[in-house]
Design a protein around this motif. Structure first.
Motif, PDB file in Angstrom:
ATOM      1  N   GLN A 147       8.707  11.918  -6.436  1.00 27.90           N
ATOM      2  CA  GLN A 147       9.811  12.286  -5.542  1.00 27.90           C
ATOM      3  C   GLN A 147      10.059  13.783  -5.508  1.00 27.90           C
ATOM      4  O   GLN A 147      11.025  14.238  -4.887  1.00 27.90           O
ATOM      5  CB  GLN A 147      11.081  11.544  -5.990  1.00 27.90           C
ATOM      6  N   GLU A 148       9.182  14.550  -6.135  1.00 28.77           N
ATOM      7  CA  GLU A 148       9.434  15.993  -6.229  1.00 28.77           C
ATOM      8  C   GLU A 148       9.410  16.674  -4.874  1.00 28.77           C
ATOM      9  O   GLU A 148      10.241  17.555  -4.586  1.00 28.77           O
ATOM     10  CB  GLU A 148       8.402  16.643  -7.160  1.00 28.77           C
ATOM     11  N   PHE A 149       8.465  16.293  -4.019  1.00 25.89           N
ATOM     12  CA  PHE A 149       8.363  16.938  -2.712  1.00 25.89           C
ATOM     13  C   PHE A 149       9.599  16.644  -1.857  1.00 25.89           C
ATOM     14  O   PHE A 149      10.122  17.538  -1.177  1.00 25.89           O
ATOM     15  CB  PHE A 149       7.104  16.470  -1.991  1.00 25.89           C
ATOM     16  N   GLU A 150      10.079  15.425  -1.907  1.00 21.53           N
ATOM     17  CA  GLU A 150      11.272  15.085  -1.139  1.00 21.53           C
ATOM     18  C   GLU A 150      12.507  15.795  -1.690  1.00 21.53           C
ATOM     19  O   GLU A 150      13.359  16.262  -0.921  1.00 21.53           O
ATOM     20  CB  GLU A 150      11.478  13.568  -1.162  1.00 21.53           C
ATOM     21  N   ALA A 181       0.829  -1.210   0.000  1.00 21.52           N
ATOM     22  CA  ALA A 181       0.000   0.000   0.000  1.00 21.52           C
ATOM     23  C   ALA A 181       0.859   1.254   0.000  1.00 21.52           C
ATOM     24  O   ALA A 181       0.597   2.204  -0.761  1.00 21.52           O
ATOM     25  CB  ALA A 181      -0.933  -0.014   1.214  1.00 21.52           C
ATOM     26  N   VAL A 182       1.893   1.275   0.839  1.00 19.63           N
ATOM     27  CA  VAL A 182       2.750   2.462   0.922  1.00 19.63           C
ATOM     28  C   VAL A 182       3.592   2.597  -0.343  1.00 19.63           C
ATOM     29  O   VAL A 182       3.832   3.717  -0.820  1.00 19.63           O
ATOM     30  CB  VAL A 182       3.635   2.385   2.175  1.00 19.63           C
ATOM     31  N   THR A 183       4.047   1.502  -0.919  1.00 22.01           N
ATOM     32  CA  THR A 183       4.811   1.560  -2.167  1.00 22.01           C
ATOM     33  C   THR A 183       3.979   2.180  -3.284  1.00 22.01           C
ATOM     34  O   THR A 183       4.476   3.006  -4.062  1.00 22.01           O
ATOM     35  CB  THR A 183       5.278   0.155  -2.567  1.00 22.01           C
ATOM     36  N   ALA A 184       2.706   1.769  -3.372  1.00 24.50           N
ATOM     37  CA  ALA A 184       1.823   2.372  -4.377  1.00 24.50           C
ATOM     38  C   ALA A 184       1.622   3.864  -4.106  1.00 24.50           C
ATOM     39  O   ALA A 184       1.597   4.682  -5.037  1.00 24.50           O
ATOM     40  CB  ALA A 184       0.483   1.640  -4.377  1.00 24.50           C
ATOM     41  N   GLY A 185       1.497   4.240  -2.829  1.00 28.85           N
ATOM     42  CA  GLY A 185       1.352   5.652  -2.496  1.00 28.85           C
ATOM     43  C   GLY A 185       2.577   6.459  -2.856  1.00 28.85           C
ATOM     44  O   GLY A 185       2.471   7.579  -3.372  1.00 28.85           O
ATOM     45  N   LEU A 186       3.760   5.908  -2.594  1.00 27.77           N
ATOM     46  CA  LEU A 186       4.994   6.605  -2.939  1.00 27.77           C
ATOM     47  C   LEU A 186       5.145   6.757  -4.451  1.00 27.77           C
ATOM     48  O   LEU A 186       5.598   7.794  -4.942  1.00 27.77           O
ATOM     49  CB  LEU A 186       6.192   5.843  -2.372  1.00 27.77           C
ATOM     50  N   ALA A 187       4.763   5.720  -5.197  1.00 24.42           N
ATOM     51  CA  ALA A 187       4.863   5.791  -6.655  1.00 24.42           C
ATOM     52  C   ALA A 187       3.926   6.849  -7.219  1.00 24.42           C
ATOM     53  O   ALA A 187       4.279   7.583  -8.158  1.00 24.42           O
ATOM     54  CB  ALA A 187       4.557   4.425  -7.261  1.00 24.42           C
ATOM     55  N   GLY A 188       2.725   6.945  -6.656  1.00 17.15           N
ATOM     56  CA  GLY A 188       1.799   7.966  -7.124  1.00 17.15           C
ATOM     57  C   GLY A 188       2.178   9.366  -6.700  1.00 17.15           C
ATOM     58  O   GLY A 188       1.864  10.337  -7.388  1.00 17.15           O
ATOM     59  N   LEU A 189       2.877   9.475  -5.586  1.00 20.64           N
ATOM     60  CA  LEU A 189       3.269  10.790  -5.081  1.00 20.64           C
ATOM     61  C   LEU A 189       4.433  11.382  -5.852  1.00 20.64           C
ATOM     62  O   LEU A 189       4.527  12.597  -6.036  1.00 20.64           O
ATOM     63  CB  LEU A 189       3.621  10.677  -3.592  1.00 20.64           C
ATOM     64  N   PRO A 213       2.011  13.079   5.871  1.00 21.70           N
ATOM     65  CA  PRO A 213       0.591  13.451   5.736  1.00 21.70           C
ATOM     66  C   PRO A 213       0.036  13.170   4.344  1.00 21.70           C
ATOM     67  O   PRO A 213      -1.153  12.846   4.208  1.00 21.70           O
ATOM     68  CB  PRO A 213       0.595  14.959   6.043  1.00 21.70           C
ATOM     69  N   MET A 214       0.858  13.262   3.322  1.00 26.07           N
ATOM     70  CA  MET A 214       0.394  12.967   1.970  1.00 26.07           C
ATOM     71  C   MET A 214       0.164  11.472   1.769  1.00 26.07           C
ATOM     72  O   MET A 214      -0.605  11.071   0.889  1.00 26.07           O
ATOM     73  CB  MET A 214       1.421  13.484   0.945  1.00 26.07           C
ATOM     74  N   LEU A 215       0.841  10.666   2.565  1.00 26.28           N
ATOM     75  CA  LEU A 215       0.676   9.215   2.478  1.00 26.28           C
ATOM     76  C   LEU A 215      -0.428   8.697   3.393  1.00 26.28           C
ATOM     77  O   LEU A 215      -0.592   7.479   3.520  1.00 26.28           O
ATOM     78  CB  LEU A 215       1.991   8.514   2.841  1.00 26.28           C
ATOM     79  N   ALA A 216      -1.164   9.618   4.026  1.00 26.27           N
ATOM     80  CA  ALA A 216      -2.200   9.194   4.976  1.00 26.27           C
ATOM     81  C   ALA A 216      -3.218   8.232   4.360  1.00 26.27           C
ATOM     82  O   ALA A 216      -3.585   7.240   5.001  1.00 26.27           O
ATOM     83  CB  ALA A 216      -2.897  10.425   5.562  1.00 26.27           C
ATOM     84  N   PRO A 217      -3.713   8.452   3.128  1.00 19.63           N
ATOM     85  CA  PRO A 217      -4.654   7.469   2.563  1.00 19.63           C
ATOM     86  C   PRO A 217      -4.048   6.080   2.416  1.00 19.63           C
ATOM     87  O   PRO A 217      -4.710   5.078   2.702  1.00 19.63           O
ATOM     88  CB  PRO A 217      -5.014   8.072   1.197  1.00 19.63           C
ATOM     89  N   ALA A 218      -2.785   6.010   1.978  1.00 20.42           N
ATOM     90  CA  ALA A 218      -2.132   4.706   1.830  1.00 20.42           C
ATOM     91  C   ALA A 218      -1.915   4.053   3.195  1.00 20.42           C
ATOM     92  O   ALA A 218      -2.097   2.840   3.348  1.00 20.42           O
ATOM     93  CB  ALA A 218      -0.801   4.872   1.104  1.00 20.42           C
ATOM     94  N   ILE A 219      -1.546   4.850   4.194  1.00 17.99           N
ATOM     95  CA  ILE A 219      -1.327   4.307   5.536  1.00 17.99           C
ATOM     96  C   ILE A 219      -2.643   3.803   6.119  1.00 17.99           C
ATOM     97  O   ILE A 219      -2.694   2.714   6.731  1.00 17.99           O
ATOM     98  CB  ILE A 219      -0.696   5.374   6.438  1.00 17.99           C
ATOM     99  N   TRP A 220      -3.708   4.567   5.926  1.00 14.09           N
ATOM    100  CA  TRP A 220      -5.005   4.129   6.444  1.00 14.09           C
ATOM    101  C   TRP A 220      -5.480   2.862   5.734  1.00 14.09           C
ATOM    102  O   TRP A 220      -6.080   1.983   6.357  1.00 14.09           O
ATOM    103  CB  TRP A 220      -6.026   5.249   6.299  1.00 14.09           C
ATOM    104  N   SER A 221      -5.222   2.773   4.428  1.00 12.71           N
ATOM    105  CA  SER A 221      -5.568   1.553   3.695  1.00 12.71           C
ATOM    106  C   SER A 221      -4.789   0.364   4.240  1.00 12.71           C
ATOM    107  O   SER A 221      -5.339  -0.737   4.394  1.00 12.71           O
ATOM    108  CB  SER A 221      -5.276   1.732   2.202  1.00 12.71           C
ATOM    109  N   ALA A 222      -3.510   0.567   4.542  1.00 10.74           N
ATOM    110  CA  ALA A 222      -2.704  -0.505   5.106  1.00 10.74           C
ATOM    111  C   ALA A 222      -3.241  -0.943   6.464  1.00 10.74           C
ATOM    112  O   ALA A 222      -3.286  -2.142   6.773  1.00 10.74           O
ATOM    113  CB  ALA A 222      -1.249  -0.043   5.227  1.00 10.74           C
ATOM    114  N   LEU A 223      -3.654   0.019   7.294  1.00  9.87           N
ATOM    115  CA  LEU A 223      -4.233  -0.319   8.593  1.00  9.87           C
ATOM    116  C   LEU A 223      -5.524  -1.121   8.432  1.00  9.87           C
ATOM    117  O   LEU A 223      -5.743  -2.111   9.141  1.00  9.87           O
ATOM    118  CB  LEU A 223      -4.502   0.954   9.396  1.00  9.87           C
TER     119      LEU A 223
END
Length: 286
Positions: A195-198, A185-193, A217-227
């Motif tokens: 690397q520009e912000f980092e 879930a987090v890998t998919a969130g990182l791929a969609g996000l 905070p931008m990964l909150a949907p992916a983290i909540w999905s993982a939970l």
């Protein structure tokens, strides 16, 4: 002698194959949508509804004499069943949090750093997903039990045995089982996000940890999905409940449900009541 000239067909005379294929594709698409919903209804919704009806009207299915009763639902909130359901709820919540706590850093390290062997992380996660949960549970049990491998090797560690053969061990094992779901879930969130912000944070002097804190905070949907996925997988798991938890005298709801059916005579309405409560519990993280 007069011969007919072989002239190429005009556009109007050519077979309209592309139009025919487009029509067939559109017709198949219109047919597939209702078929999908019918399949969903008859394979998921109807069995769940039948289980609920069996709980409150066992006579309708030939499982009792009452046309309407709430005794089985009330029974699920009392005695050993209530304890098992309560234990399943907090164990599943703890396992989901542990899965995110481990899976999120691994996903970030594999996707945003030059971690050695990071290309093999995804394959390892899929391997963990393919393993049945009872297999590592039995392995841990054989390792730390009183006459197990640990003691035969000369390591007399009763505290480790007590920790693993109990709620802590169950939470730890289910939490490790939830790591792949968190990782994906987090890998998919990182791929969609992206690397520009980092990169922008690093340009302005932020460390890698600071950049990670920026995107959390931008990964909150992916983290909540993982939970949510970790909680649902943990509360529905039977392999750990029937092996490590059962042998530790720590009953979980899935094994309690199995006992309701395994007894003689089997109590299918009681099992349905517990099943309905477990399905309803999945809505908690949603």
């Amino acid at each position: 002698m007069v011969r007919q000239l072989d002239r190429p067909l005009t556009a109007a005379a050519r077979p309209a194959r592309p139009a025919l294929l487009a029509g067939l594709t559109a017709w198949a698409g219109r047919l597939a949508r209702p078929l999908f919903w019918l399949l969903l209804v008859f394979t998921i919704l109807v069995p769940c509804a039948a289980s609920l009806v069996l709980t409150i009207s066992p006579r309708l299915f030939g499982q009792g004499t009452q046309w309407f009763t709430l005794s089985y639902l009330r029974g699920a909130f009392t005695g050993a069943t209530a304890i098992a359901i309560t234990d399943s709820l907090w164990v599943s919540a703890a396992a989901a949090v542990l899965g995110v706590a481990i899976g999120l850093p691994i996903a970030w390290l594999a996707g945003r750093t030059t971690l050695p062997g990071r290309r093999f992380v995804a394959g390892g996660m899929w391997l963990v997903l393919l393993l049945p949960s009872w297999l590592p549970a039995l392995g841990w049990q054989r390792l730390v039990q009183a006459d197990g491998v640990m003691y035969r090797l000369g390591f007399d560690l009763p505290l480790v045995t007590h920790a693993i053969m109990g709620p802590f061990g169950v939470v730890l094992l289910l939490g490790l089982r939830s790591v792949p779901f968190s990782f994906l879930a987090v890998t998919a969130g990182l791929a969609g996000l992206g690397q520009e912000f980092e990169d922008a944070a690093r340009v302005h002097g932020a460390s890698r940890i600071g950049a990670l804190r920026l995107i959390l905070p931008m990964l909150a949907p992916a983290i909540w999905s993982a939970l949510a996925i970790g909680f649902a997988e943990s509360i529905s798991d039977f392999g750990v409940a029937a092996t490590l938890a059962y042998n530790s005298n720590f009953s979980l709801a899935t094994y309690q449900l199995y006992q309701a059916i395994d007894n003689f005579p089997p109590s299918f309405p009681a099992a349905s009541a517990m099943g309905c409560l477990l399905v309803a519990a999945v809505a908690i993280p949603l």
